[in-house]
Design a protein around this motif. Sequence first.
Motif, PDB file in Angstrom:
ATOM      1  N   ARG A 148       2.807  -1.897  -6.471  1.00  0.00           N
ATOM      2  CA  ARG A 148       2.240  -0.794  -5.698  1.00  0.00           C
ATOM      3  C   ARG A 148       0.719  -0.761  -5.857  1.00  0.00           C
ATOM      4  O   ARG A 148       0.207  -0.948  -6.948  1.00  0.00           O
ATOM      5  CB  ARG A 148       2.834   0.525  -6.173  1.00  0.00           C
ATOM      6  CG  ARG A 148       4.291   0.683  -5.815  1.00  0.00           C
ATOM      7  CD  ARG A 148       4.942   1.782  -6.660  1.00  0.00           C
ATOM      8  NE  ARG A 148       6.249   2.142  -6.154  1.00  0.00           N
ATOM      9  CZ  ARG A 148       7.348   1.460  -6.375  1.00  0.00           C
ATOM     10  NH1 ARG A 148       7.310   0.349  -7.086  1.00  0.00           N
ATOM     11  NH2 ARG A 148       8.505   1.857  -5.883  1.00  0.00           N
ATOM     12  N   GLN A 149       0.054  -0.482  -4.746  1.00  0.00           N
ATOM     13  CA  GLN A 149      -1.408  -0.342  -4.736  1.00  0.00           C
ATOM     14  C   GLN A 149      -1.726   0.879  -3.885  1.00  0.00           C
ATOM     15  O   GLN A 149      -1.190   1.020  -2.785  1.00  0.00           O
ATOM     16  CB  GLN A 149      -2.041  -1.597  -4.122  1.00  0.00           C
ATOM     17  CG  GLN A 149      -3.521  -1.528  -3.926  1.00  0.00           C
ATOM     18  CD  GLN A 149      -4.293  -1.779  -5.201  1.00  0.00           C
ATOM     19  OE1 GLN A 149      -3.812  -2.458  -6.086  1.00  0.00           O
ATOM     20  NE2 GLN A 149      -5.479  -1.230  -5.279  1.00  0.00           N
ATOM     21  N   LYS A 150      -2.595   1.749  -4.363  1.00  0.00           N
ATOM     22  CA  LYS A 150      -2.895   2.968  -3.609  1.00  0.00           C
ATOM     23  C   LYS A 150      -3.522   2.702  -2.258  1.00  0.00           C
ATOM     24  O   LYS A 150      -3.263   3.415  -1.315  1.00  0.00           O
ATOM     25  CB  LYS A 150      -3.767   3.910  -4.423  1.00  0.00           C
ATOM     26  CG  LYS A 150      -2.971   4.728  -5.373  1.00  0.00           C
ATOM     27  CD  LYS A 150      -3.733   5.954  -5.783  1.00  0.00           C
ATOM     28  CE  LYS A 150      -2.822   6.796  -6.639  1.00  0.00           C
ATOM     29  NZ  LYS A 150      -3.246   8.117  -6.815  1.00  0.00           N
ATOM     30  N   GLY A 158       4.317   3.438   3.361  1.00  0.00           N
ATOM     31  CA  GLY A 158       4.290   2.437   2.294  1.00  0.00           C
ATOM     32  C   GLY A 158       5.409   2.629   1.290  1.00  0.00           C
ATOM     33  O   GLY A 158       6.078   1.671   0.900  1.00  0.00           O
ATOM     34  N   GLU A 159       5.629   3.857   0.856  1.00  0.00           N
ATOM     35  CA  GLU A 159       6.709   4.129  -0.101  1.00  0.00           C
ATOM     36  C   GLU A 159       8.083   3.841   0.521  1.00  0.00           C
ATOM     37  O   GLU A 159       8.979   3.341  -0.157  1.00  0.00           O
ATOM     38  CB  GLU A 159       6.645   5.572  -0.606  1.00  0.00           C
ATOM     39  CG  GLU A 159       5.522   5.817  -1.583  1.00  0.00           C
ATOM     40  CD  GLU A 159       5.697   5.108  -2.926  1.00  0.00           C
ATOM     41  OE1 GLU A 159       6.815   4.661  -3.269  1.00  0.00           O
ATOM     42  OE2 GLU A 159       4.690   4.991  -3.647  1.00  0.00           O
ATOM     43  N   CYS A 188       0.845  -1.190   0.000  1.00  0.00           N
ATOM     44  CA  CYS A 188       0.000   0.000   0.000  1.00  0.00           C
ATOM     45  C   CYS A 188       0.884   1.245   0.000  1.00  0.00           C
ATOM     46  O   CYS A 188       1.665   1.456   0.923  1.00  0.00           O
ATOM     47  CB  CYS A 188      -0.901  -0.013   1.230  1.00  0.00           C
ATOM     48  SG  CYS A 188      -1.916   1.467   1.369  1.00  0.00           S
ATOM     49  N   THR A 189       0.763   2.060  -1.025  1.00  0.00           N
ATOM     50  CA  THR A 189       1.597   3.261  -1.125  1.00  0.00           C
ATOM     51  C   THR A 189       1.098   4.407  -0.258  1.00  0.00           C
ATOM     52  O   THR A 189       1.824   5.362  -0.015  1.00  0.00           O
ATOM     53  CB  THR A 189       1.665   3.762  -2.578  1.00  0.00           C
ATOM     54  OG1 THR A 189       0.334   4.059  -3.022  1.00  0.00           O
ATOM     55  CG2 THR A 189       2.307   2.730  -3.486  1.00  0.00           C
ATOM     56  N   CYS A 215       1.896  -0.540   8.224  1.00  0.00           N
ATOM     57  CA  CYS A 215       1.964  -0.662   6.768  1.00  0.00           C
ATOM     58  C   CYS A 215       1.467  -2.039   6.351  1.00  0.00           C
ATOM     59  O   CYS A 215       1.750  -3.038   6.985  1.00  0.00           O
ATOM     60  CB  CYS A 215       3.390  -0.494   6.294  1.00  0.00           C
ATOM     61  SG  CYS A 215       4.081   1.148   6.469  1.00  0.00           S
ATOM     62  N   ILE A 241       8.472   0.066   0.565  1.00  0.00           N
ATOM     63  CA  ILE A 241       8.748  -0.394  -0.801  1.00  0.00           C
ATOM     64  C   ILE A 241      10.227  -0.231  -1.129  1.00  0.00           C
ATOM     65  O   ILE A 241      10.862  -1.138  -1.678  1.00  0.00           O
ATOM     66  CB  ILE A 241       7.878   0.362  -1.827  1.00  0.00           C
ATOM     67  CG1 ILE A 241       6.433  -0.088  -1.721  1.00  0.00           C
ATOM     68  CG2 ILE A 241       8.407   0.184  -3.247  1.00  0.00           C
ATOM     69  CD1 ILE A 241       5.445   0.787  -2.460  1.00  0.00           C
TER      70      ILE A 241
END
Length: 90
Positions: free
Chosen positions: A49-51, A26-27, A7-8, A60, A30
């Motif tokens: 990536r998923q919003k 999330g970012e 989840c970004t 997270c 990642i």
Amino acid sequence: MRSLVVCTTCRFSTEESYGPDGRSGGETLISHLEDVLRERELTGLKVARQKCLWSCKRHCNVWMRDTARFSYLAGDFEPTREAAEAIVKW
């Protein structure tokens, strides 16, 4: 196909949406996951990536997706290198 869908938009912490560098939790997670996969040369596992994964109370969040086995949605990860290493190990 195996992938880690992250989840970004997950928060950086309970108190903060963004970390000191301006990225969401999330970012940040990642980035750590991609580093771990690159260093371990794990080309069969991808990061997607998923919003939103609709589990905001448990940021997270990572959806461990596998087309050959069960897939799992897990949360409560901190956006750290240690968490990324644990996720990849699992």
